[in-house]
Write a protein that holds these residues in place. Structure first.
Motif, PDB file in Angstrom:
ATOM      1  N   ASN A   1      34.157  47.810  34.693  1.00 14.17           N
ATOM      2  CA  ASN A   1      35.326  47.246  34.031  1.00 14.17           C
ATOM      3  C   ASN A   1      34.878  45.967  33.330  1.00 14.17           C
TER       4      ASN A   1
ATOM      5  N   THR B   1      36.258  43.878  31.525  1.00 12.40           N
ATOM      6  CA  THR B   1      37.148  42.743  31.267  1.00 12.40           C
ATOM      7  C   THR B   1      37.549  41.954  32.508  1.00 12.40           C
ATOM      8  N   GLU B   2      37.411  42.566  33.697  1.00 11.32           N
ATOM      9  CA  GLU B   2      37.864  41.864  34.909  1.00 11.32           C
ATOM     10  C   GLU B   2      36.760  41.019  35.532  1.00 11.32           C
TER      11      GLU B   2
HETATM   12  C1  LIG Z   1      40.082  46.635  34.315  1.00 10.93           C
HETATM   13  O1  LIG Z   1      40.910  46.158  35.362  1.00 10.93           O
HETATM   14  C2  LIG Z   1      42.187  45.739  34.943  1.00 10.93           C
HETATM   15  C3  LIG Z   1      42.911  45.145  36.135  1.00 10.93           C
HETATM   16  O2  LIG Z   1      42.891  46.012  37.213  1.00 10.93           O
HETATM   17  C4  LIG Z   1      42.953  46.887  34.340  1.00 10.93           C
HETATM   18  O3  LIG Z   1      44.186  46.448  33.898  1.00 10.93           O
HETATM   19  C5  LIG Z   1      42.142  47.461  33.201  1.00 10.93           C
HETATM   20  O4  LIG Z   1      42.782  48.583  32.730  1.00 10.93           O
HETATM   21  C6  LIG Z   1      40.757  47.820  33.667  1.00 10.93           C
HETATM   22  N1  LIG Z   1      39.978  48.260  32.526  1.00 10.93           N
HETATM   23  C7  LIG Z   1      39.282  49.364  32.562  1.00 10.93           C
HETATM   24  C8  LIG Z   1      38.518  49.684  31.327  1.00 10.93           C
HETATM   25  O5  LIG Z   1      39.242  50.076  33.533  1.00 10.93           O
END
Ligand SMILES: *[C@@H]1O[C@H](CO)[C@@H](O)[C@H](O)[C@H]1NC(C)=O
Ligand SMILES: *[C@@H]1O[C@H](CO)[C@@H](O)[C@H](O)[C@H]1NC(C)=O
Ligand SMILES: *[C@@H]1O[C@H](CO)[C@@H](O)[C@H](O)[C@H]1NC(C)=O
Ligand SMILES: *[C@@H]1O[C@H](CO)[C@@H](O)[C@H](O)[C@H]1NC(C)=O
Ligand SMILES: *[C@@H]1O[C@H](CO)[C@@H](O)[C@H](O)[C@H]1NC(C)=O
Ligand SMILES: *[C@@H]1O[C@H](CO)[C@@H](O)[C@H](O)[C@H]1NC(C)=O
Ligand SMILES: CC(=O)N[C@H]1CO[C@H](CO)[C@@H](O)[C@@H]1O
Length: 896
Positions: free
Chosen positions: A550, A552-553
């Protein structure tokens, strides 16, 4: 979970006895505290020449009669090369290495430490460097007071392949902090005669012994001024703190010292300089500040759900539900116990937690079951990523599932392997983070595990529970097998299994209960040279994998093992302590140390891991643990349940203390941002803020959260009051906003009432704290408007800071960095207001008004050109309510 072997013996009379005796190390009497005066030493050969960043010169071993003092514990290395680098104005590097570069330094990589690439030497260093040629020795002198802060000139230098020794002089009764990881009751080191052994080790927190992490960093405070030094070396070592000196005795690598000399001589600035080198602590997300609940030994998923429900029923905040290894199918990573923790139920648990705006974290272990058909093994085998034995076979250890192999994080395919498994796992359970454990790495073999045990079951899954004769026999067998491997295959001329200098390792032999010293990492480097970097490198690759999953987190990782700089990748809990008063008290020292090592997101298992807690202990621990930077109640399998709702007093104390924590969330978050930017700890000993006050040199019963909130917890059994020391200035009780005492120019010791459900908390006069209205959830708390608590100092002034961003994204496009200044009845709010989402400021409470603002009844908010009435419901306090100010631009409030 996790823990050392001793801890598992709980329940037997013998080990219960040993739990109460402090030092358990039989070997302590054998520690040689002396310096090697027979060593011939070195002299400078030729003329030192200038480099771009400093000086370079060769050293040659001095002649000695009959080679006396040569080859003390290894092979003497005759030709050395010294590099002095004036890296920055507050940091000098002194590197003494073998000319042939055969010794293994800490790798120059994120898996070790990325050394800064410098092009020129520091312009105006805060230090001077001096050396003697014959014998060679050096001094680092702080310019601003001419103090000699590092001085090896009167002590031997020994440089052998498996034994390095160097000593610096320190004043008698020096104030030394740091060196770890080790569990200690006191923050200030014993400097009369003590040894701190540094070598990553799976052991449940026996006092004074080496435990999980490897941090050869210390700080000294002399006459109110601080400096620090890191010996960047990942090999096992003993650090002797003895009257008048510190002596390092190390079993390999090179001598690479970084000495930190900040110009303001402040302890926090030393930590700042140190983390400039090793990396700043990771930035956390809002939710990570919430309360965490875990236990090893939840019977099944219903049990976990009932605990989560228990929190709800008792109105106690719970942010993160954790599951330990119990969920795994025969303790194999990335599997589910089909009966007690079936996949569909685990998935559902994650979904339910998320639906309730809570979070979900589970454990992953380092060792992977050595079993045909097990995916995490097969995939790693295909990629060839596991550590090897000297015969080229996969190295075999033993952890919970039985025989295991270990990913070699230094292998070029390791990230491919780990990205896949971690990513798939996060996805499958919609996890919010991972907890990496047993990453010292832990192995249960009594001697050292062997080779070629695929699909074989060990004689026992818990070998330490076998009768002693059987254990002895197994030990002998394992030792014989490993010795044979050494004899038959190892080319190294060193004694890797049993070096002649035996560090005071709590487990005795180096390979005992961990990876074998003759297991190999990529590039044919024996584990001997990289052992203490195992957890650190796993943290780095896990962080990469989480970001890959992920992008962005902000990643969440909690690790047990760590090395200098791990704080940039992970948080750390101080391991498997016990439910005992000593551990409640020592948790303060441990967290101070870990904060100073650059791991700001840290805490201890609240209420204690091993052993039965008691209602009183757990109540006191919850009160203090509610303020840990990382706050989690965690328990072992055998003890009684210890969730805070098990006793009404504990529940009550927890609601109060967590209410304060959640109120302080913006203050904590702002501190974490500062920590991420500067390196400074979130928890600080008083001496770090008031280094000139000698009374604080050994105060490790009280805690400063940042600079403005002082905790004075009860950490001794049956006590209901605390003798708290207060720095000069005004301090107000959090609860009734009364100042503790009017004297302002000296330290005062004041006896504070602390009935069972009460932890004394004070706010520094001169501080402005940004606050929220607490609820049971972090996100919800964050949705409430901000309020300010303005605590006036003796001049009627105060300052504060608030950092705002979205609270979870790795990259932030909008941030606000707001400063509050209160002076002469005027509050000025200024700074940068990049965060555009409306954030309201609703309430402003001013404390300490009697002398300064006695008659004030109205406030006017310049921005809005309106005047509002103030309430004065308590003596000394005025309140502006329903201000409804948007924190999106500067403004001024006049109190008339
Ligand atoms: C990353 O994590 C956030 C928070 O849980 C979520 O909203 C987002 O969709 C995630 N992004 C991906 C690409 O999985
Ligand atoms: C280190 O100091 C502590 C506290 O004074 C003491 O209990 C311990 O025995 C000392 N260790 C050694 C090796 O002297
Ligand atoms: C990485 O994995 C590939 C695929 O299995 C393998 O061919 C290659 O040899 C591995 N690389 C190394 C350095 O072992
Ligand atoms: C270390 O290993 C040696 C050699 O096998 C053995 O004699 C000794 O008992 C071991 N020591 C410990 C503390 O396990
Ligand atoms: C912990 O408490 C339980 C329940 O009272 C008891 O059965 C057990 O023996 C206790 N354990 C220890 C180590 O005292
Ligand atoms: C605390 O009080 C209990 C009950 O009176 C007693 O058994 C215990 O010894 C006391 N502990 C200390 C450290 O005084
Ligand atoms: C589980 C546990 O209690 N571990 C250690 C706690 O500390 C004591 C005292 O130092 C040790 O003996 C235990 O092994």
């Amino acid at each position: 979970m996790k823990r050392n072997v001793v801890s598992l013996l709980l329940g037997t009379t013998a080990s219960t006895l040993c739990l109460f005796s402090l030092p358990t190390l039989g070997a302590v009497e054998d520690v040689n505290f002396d310096v090697s005066t027979a060593a011939p030493g070195y002299s400078i050969e030729g003329i030192p020449h200038k480099t771009k960043t400093g000086l370079e010169f060769p050293l040659k071993l001095k002649k000695s009669q009959d080679n006396e003092g040569v080859n003390l514990y290894g092979k003497t290395i005759k030709d050395l090369l010294v590099n002095i680098d004036f890296e920055t104005s507050d940091r000098i590097r002194v590197k003494i290495a073998d000319k042939d570069q055969k010794q293994v330094p800490v790798p120059d990589s994120p898996l070790g430490l990325e050394r800064p690439k410098l092009r020129k030497s520091a312009k105006k260093p805060n230090y001077e460097f001096k050396y003697t040629d014959d014998p060679f020795g050096f001094q680092v002198i702080r310019k601003n007071d001419k103090a000699i802060i590092f001085d090896t000139t009167n002590y031997p230098l020994v440089f052998e392949d498996q034994y390095l020794e160097i000593t610096t002089a320190v004043p008698d009764n020096a104030n030394i902090y740091g060196f770890g990881e080790t569990t200690l009751p006191n923050f200030r080191r014993d400097n009369i005669k003590n040894v701190t052994t540094i070598f990553a080790r799976d052991a449940g927190c026996p006092f004074y012994e080496n435990v999980y992490g490897h941090h050869p960093f210390y700080m000294e405070i002399r006459d109110g001024k601080a400096h620090g030094a890191l010996l960047l070396n990942a090999h096992g070592m003993d650090v002797l703190t003895v009257e008048g000196r510190i002596t390092w005795k190390i079993i390999g690598g090179i001598l690479e010292f970084y000495i930190f000399v900040p110009d303001d001589n402040k302890p926090n600035s030393v930590v700042h300089s140190y983390t400039d080198l090793v990396g700043k602590p990771m930035m956390i997300s809002h939710w990570m500040l919430g309360w965490h609940q875990c236990r090893w030994g939840y019977r099944d998923i219903d049990h976990v759900e009932s605990v989560i429900q228990g929190y709800k029923d008792h109105n106690i905040p719970l942010e993160v539900g954790w599951v330990d290894i119990d969920y795994m199918d025969t303790f194999q990573d990335f599997t589910f116990d089909p009966k007690s923790f079936p996949e569909d139920r685990m998935v559902k648990l994650g979904q339910e937690l998320h639906a309730n705006r809570q979070r979900f974290v589970v454990m992953v272990n380092a060792g992977k079951h050595y079993k045909t058909g097990y995916e995490a093994y097969e995939r790693g085998h295909e990629l060839d990523v596991f550590m090897k034995n000297p015969d080229g076979e996969e190295y075999v250890g033993q952890v919970w599932p039985g025989y295991t192999v270990y990913p070699d994080w230094f292998h070029p395919n390791a990230s491919k392997y780990w990205n896949y498994h971690v990513g798939a796992w996060m996805e499958r359970l919609s996890l919010d983070g991972v907890w990496i454990d047993m990453d010292e790495p832990a192995a249960f073999c009594l001697g050292s595990c062997g080779t070629g045990k695929k699909d074989v079951s060990p004689p026992s899954l818990e070998p330490w529970t076998l009768p002693q004769e059987v254990q002895d026999e197994m030990f002998a067998e394992e030792e014989a097998a490993i010795k044979k491997l050494e004899t038959d295959y190892v080319q190294d001329s060193r004694q890797l299994l049993y070096p002649n200098y035996a560090i005071n390792n709590g487990h005795g032999n180096l390979s005992t209960k961990t990876g074998s010293m003759i297991a190999y990492h990529y590039g044919d480097i024996p584990h001997y040279d990289l052992h203490s970097l195992y957890g650190h490198s796993e943290c780095k690759l896990t962080r990469d994998a989480l970001i890959e999953h992920n992008k962005t987190e902000r990643p969440f990782i909690l690790t047990r093992s760590s090395f200098s700089g791990s704080g940039r990748y992970a948080g750390h809990w101080t391991g498997d302590n016990a439910s005992k008063w000593e551990y409640l008290k020592s948790s303060i020292t441990e967290i101070f140390n870990v904060q100073m090592f650059g791991i700001s997101y840290s805490g201890s298992d609240v209420c204690g891991f091993n052993d039965n807690t008691t209602e009183i202990l757990c109540t006191r621990w919850q009160e203090l643990g509610a303020f840990y930077p990382f706050a989690r109640n965690h328990n072992a399998k055998q003890p009684i349940s210890q969730e805070p709702f098990r006793w009404e007093t504990t529940a009550e104390a927890t609601r109060i203390a967590l209410g304060i924590r959640y109120t302080l969330l913006p203050y904590y978050y702002t501190l974490f941002e500062e920590s991420n930017r500067l390196g400074t700890g979130v928890w600080r000993p008083l001496i770090f803020e008031y280094p000139e006050i000698d009374d604080f040199l050994d105060n490790d019963d009280q805690v400063l959260v940042g600079t403005d909130v002082l905790l004075s917890p009860v950490v001794y059994e049956n006590e209901t009051s605390v003798d708290a020391e207060f720095p000069p200035g005004v301090w107000y009780s959090w609860y009734d906003l009364k100042p503790v005492d009017s004297s302002t120019d000296s330290v005062r010791t004041i006896t504070l009432d602390a009935p069972l459900t009460h932890i004394p908390v004070h706010v520094r006069g001169g501080a402005i704290l940004p606050l929220k209205s607490p609820t049971l959830l972090v996100d919800e708390t964050y949705e409430s408007p901000y309020s300010l608590l303005i605590a006036l100092d003796e001049r009627g002034e105060a300052q504060g800071r608030l950092y705002i961003d979205d609270g979870h994204s790795l990259e932030q496009s909008e941030i606000s960095d707001i400063t509050f200044t209160f002076k002469k009845g005027v509050l000025e709010v200024d700074g940068c207001f990049g965060y555009t989402k409306a954030e309201k400021l609703d309430t402003i409470k001013i404390v300490g008004v009697n002398h300064h603002l006695g008659d004030v009844t109205k406030a006017s908010i310049a921005h809005f050109k309106e005047t509002v009435d103030l309430t004065k419901n308590e003596d000394n306090v005025i309140v502006l309510e329903n201000a409804g100010i948007d924190l999106t631009s500067s403004f001024v409030v006049h109190f008339e």
